[in-house]
Design an enzyme around this catalytic site. Structure first.
Site, PDB file in Angstrom:
ATOM      1  CG  HIS A 504       0.847  10.081  -7.358  1.00 51.59           C
ATOM      2  ND1 HIS A 504       2.006  10.835  -7.472  1.00 51.59           N
ATOM      3  CD2 HIS A 504       1.264   8.791  -7.434  1.00 51.59           C
ATOM      4  CE1 HIS A 504       3.041  10.035  -7.605  1.00 51.59           C
ATOM      5  NE2 HIS A 504       2.626   8.796  -7.592  1.00 51.59           N
ATOM      6  CE1 TYR A 620       6.861   4.766 -14.778  1.00 47.40           C
ATOM      7  CE2 TYR A 620       7.381   4.351 -12.475  1.00 47.40           C
ATOM      8  CZ  TYR A 620       7.078   5.232 -13.493  1.00 47.40           C
ATOM      9  OH  TYR A 620       6.989   6.576 -13.220  1.00 47.40           O
ATOM     10  CB  THR A 633       9.173  10.337 -11.424  1.00 44.42           C
ATOM     11  OG1 THR A 633       8.045  10.502 -12.290  1.00 44.42           O
ATOM     12  CG2 THR A 633       8.773  10.565  -9.979  1.00 44.42           C
TER      13      THR A 633
END
Length: 826
Positions: A504, A620, A633
């Protein structure tokens, strides 16, 4: 002592015997390694005996030619994107225009050409005629004018891309300013851009004001706190604003002045790379194959087409032939910086922080099968192997009978466990010799491939359960048969199903999803298969065998592998995944009701969570900030006052019209929060960076500490379908992507990923932890331990109830009140 010595001796004997066995098994690999040496020489009494390997020299030559071609291509692309939105040929147009004007006895430079001519070096005055000096001066002036025009155009483009008011205008009510803006943006973006053409024209992410961020934060937590709790948090926020906040803000603004993006580097380092726990499940995420079809059941063939499609995508990235991603339905570009580290990238462990290593090129992939590691060359004589040739090479690996070397089979568990032990083992035992060379192959590979011995997919008598097992396999596998440090790993199953596991830190899911969409579409619709399920193309059967990687793994490393595997196995066994396609309706029906599909789903998740847990939680939702340079993000806090009012009204059986009105208010609120997040006015990244600044300054903030420690018990993300044109869902409706998912962020929460496919389908991925489910079962609600399944049913029920509520306005026979809703499903 005698027993211990005997045990040590036996261990030494076993180690030596295993080493001899591995050397015998690997004799062919060693022979192939010797063939790869370009030249060898020995000194004899008669002189130096030089032996050349023409095959190796031939490979080196072609590799060098390919490398130089890439360099030339990169240089060409630098020029093209460096002058965007103009073109290199526009320089000639400016020169001709200036010379033509001068020919007509006019001076377009207003005397500047004459001044340039006066300041030419003396040598040019001597060697050039007066006409030549004038021509040279005109060329210099034309070039400077051309560069000035380019800078002006890029400045105008940056100003246009900094305009975000269009996002807040209602559909069908576009202002005159926005219409003019769209026209100008189309004019400046008219020329076909390369992948990175817009990068220098994208605006920098702005720093919100302290006052706005704190105000939005308090509004977001108001429905989650009791009266006294909210008053306490308000006091902490006010104290922070009046004291420490403004000081931290000044430092943050200073960083924003010189940094390309004031968030991204800290986000990458502190959220991802400095994490010392396992990245498997906690960070890495997965992507799935088609839901209903598998293009071939031949494992080697699926690997051949999948690897080829990925390498074709890499070629497009390297040549910048991919179209820049844009906001759907607009000409507004998104930042493409995350594409740069997609291939040839590995996360290497460190004691305090990991490091992302990226190499410019790699001509091979690393392959794992039955406990053995291989290097598979995908280029030969300077050309990319055909899909059929890659299938041929993969089949050789599948048929290789050699056993794993001692300690080799579960070596990948080091990447699945805690980071510090892996860092220590890497430094001690993988920094030199054969281990270093083999580890280099894995880390420098374009990507990692696992040839899995299992069969996966929606199949058999239990398709739903098999989908859940398919997700878990992609998320963590056996905890040792993936290399979780690679930018992404491809998994090819025995029955031809495939999937992806992505690290990630280097990029977010939309970037990987774009890659995976291209891969699936190219595999199925462009490369295709023969009637027998094999790849197309010819085979050069003289290709050298895939190279078996050699290891010398001492007992200390093997012991750490066992410990890392134990840590990873506990984590893998704890996570529970549930994947289900929702077919009752999709975005087509939702749009008919004039509701944003994302807002509809997010409010359904709020309703589902309320029914499941009897309350609300900090939620979230991932939004992107790629309207800005190097943007990643931002968080949309989907649990709002408006969403809670709607959920409580529906659960309490309030009137239909009131519920519908509250729903539309909540949906509009959610859309506004999403717009604010996309345009740089989110809450959480600003607070995160203020917290980092406070740590650098060595000051303590009770407010920031509490904000950053709040758990996200409901973490959600939409996987966008970005390349609709690649999938003909009308003629091939069975080629539907399942999307992907991730593990739960909080131990006592849910992770929910969803992908809206076509007009009539939404696929959901739900994850949770068994340990929390068992605690809840024994302590509070006596619920089934399979939380993900239960929550999945609540999502389905919430979607159906909300669409029924909104559709009831079209039904003349609707009742006047909503039926009371139970707060728990037992």
């Amino acid at each position: 002592m005698g027993a211990m010595q005997g045990q040590s001796m036996n261990g030494t004997t076993r180690s030596r015997r295993g080493h001899v066995t591995s050397m015998g098994v690997s004799s062919r690999a060693m022979a192939e390694a010797h063939q790869a040496v370009a030249f060898q020489f020995t000194i004899t009494p008669e002189g130096i005996d030089l032996q050349l390997s023409y095959q190796a020299l031939h490979q080196i030559y072609h590799s060098g030619v390919r490398s130089w071609k890439k360099r030339v291509s990169r240089m060409r692309n630098r020029v093209i994107k460096g002058v965007y939105p103009a073109s290199p040929s526009s320089w000639l147009f400016v020169v001709i225009a200036i010379l033509a004007t001068m020919y007509m006895q006019s001076d377009p430079s207003m005397g500047l050409i004459a001044k340039i001519q006066q300041h030419l070096p003396l040598s040019l005055h001597v060697s050039l005629s007066l006409q030549g000096q004038t021509m040279l001066s005109a060329l210099v002036f034309s070039t400077v004018l051309w560069l000035s025009i380019i800078l002006a155009l890029r400045f105008c483009l940056k100003l246009l891309l900094s305009y975000h008011r269009w996002m807040f205008e209602k559909h069908g009510r576009i202002s005159t300013t926005t219409k003019v803006w769209v026209t100008l943006l189309r004019l400046l973006s008219g020329r076909k851009p390369l992948l990175y053409s817009y990068q220098t024209s994208l605006p920098h992410l702005p720093v919100p004001t302290i006052k706005d961020t704190l105000s939005r934060y308090l509004e977001s937590v108001q429905p989650l706190l009791t009266g006294p709790g909210f008053e306490r948090m308000t006091g902490l926020a006010n104290q922070f604003e009046s004291s420490l906040g403004n000081r931290l803000q000044r430092y943050l603004k200073l960083k924003a002045l010189w940094a390309t993006n004031y968030v991204s580097d800290w986000w990458e380092e502190y959220i991802y790379l400095r994490s010392r726990g396992p990245i498997m499940v906690n960070s890495n995420y997965y992507g799935m194959d088609f839901l209903y079809v598998t293009p071939t059941s031949v494992q080697a063939a699926r690997a051949g087409n999948t690897i080829t499609a990925l390498l074709l995508y890499r070629r497009k990235v390297n040549r910048e032939e991919l179209k820049p991603s844009r906001v759907p339905g607009t000409v507004i570009p998104l930042c493409a910086a995350q594409c740069e580290r997609m291939f040839n990238t590995t996360r290497t462990p460190g004691v305090e922080t990991d490091v992302l290593q990226h190499w410019q090129d790699s001509e091979f992939v690393a392959v794992y099968h039955r406990g053995r590691y291989f290097r598979l060359w995908v280029y030969h004589a300077g050309r990319l192997l055909s899909p059929r040739e890659i299938q041929f090479q993969v089949q050789r690996i599948l048929e290789d009978p050699s056993p794993p070397q001692p300690g080799e089979e579960k070596l990948g568990a080091l990447t699945a466990g805690d980071r510090i032990p892996w860092s220590e083992m890497r430094k001690r035992h993988f920094s030199a010799g054969v281990n270093r060379r083999s580890l280099d192959v894995i880390e420098r590979a374009a990507f990692f491939v696992t040839l899995d011995e299992e069969e996966q997919g929606m199949r058999g008598d239990d398709p739903a359960g098999n989908l859940d097992r398919y997700a878990k396999s992609l998320l963590h596998g056996k905890c040792y048969d993936r290399w979780f440090d690679k930018s992404f790993s491809i998994i090819i199953y025995k029955n031809g199903k495939n999937g992806l596991n992505a690290e990630h830190s280097w990029a977010d899911a939309p970037t990987v999803a774009h890659l995976w969409e291209y891969t699936l579409a190219t595999d199925a619709f462009q490369l295709g298969y023969t009637e027998g399920g094999h790849c197309k193309g010819e085979v050069d059967r003289t290709l050298p065998h895939p190279q078996r990687l050699l290891w010398d793994i001492p007992s200390e490393v093997q012991e750490q592998v066992s410990r890392s595997l134990a840590v990873a196995q506990v984590l893998a066994d704890d996570v529970h995944c549930h994947i289900f396609p929702f077919r009752d309706f999709g975005k087509g029906r939702i749009k008919q009701l004039r509701i944003s599909p994302d807002a509809f789903i997010q409010l359904s998740l709020q309703l589902a969570y309320y029914r499941d847990r009897g309350g609300f939680c900090l939620t979230y939702e991932a939004s992107m900030t790629r309207l800005f340079r190097e943007g990643r993000t931002e968080t949309v806090r989907s649990c709002s006052n408006e969403s809670c009012d709607f959920v409580k009204a529906l659960a309490g059986g309030e009137g239909l019209e009131q519920c519908r009105q509250l729903f539309r208010q909540a949906a509009e609120k959610h859309q506004n929060l999403y717009r604010l997040a996309m345009t740089g006015d989110g809450i959480d990244r600003h607070l995160f960076c203020l917290y980092v600044v406070s740590k650098y300054l060595g000051v303590d903030s009770p407010f920031l500490k509490e904000v950053l420690s709040e758990p996200w018990r409901l973490s959600t993300s939409q996987t966008p379908l970005q390349q609709i044109e690649l999938f003909d869902l009308k003629n091939n409706p069975e080629f539907i992507s399942l999307g992907g998912g991730f593990g739960p962020v909080a131990d006592d929460g849910y992770g929910v990923s969803y992908i809206i496919v076509g007009e009539d389908m939404i696929n959901f991925h739900v994850s949770s932890k068994h340990s929390f489910s068992e605690t809840v079962s024994s302590a509070r609600f006596s619920l089934s331990p399979k939380d993900s399944h239960r929550f999945g049913q609540q999502i389905i029920r919430a979607l159906q109830d909300i669409v029924a509520l909104l559709s009831s306005a079209e039904n003349n026979g609707a009742v006047s009140k909503c039926p009371p809703q139970t707060k728990k499903t037992l």
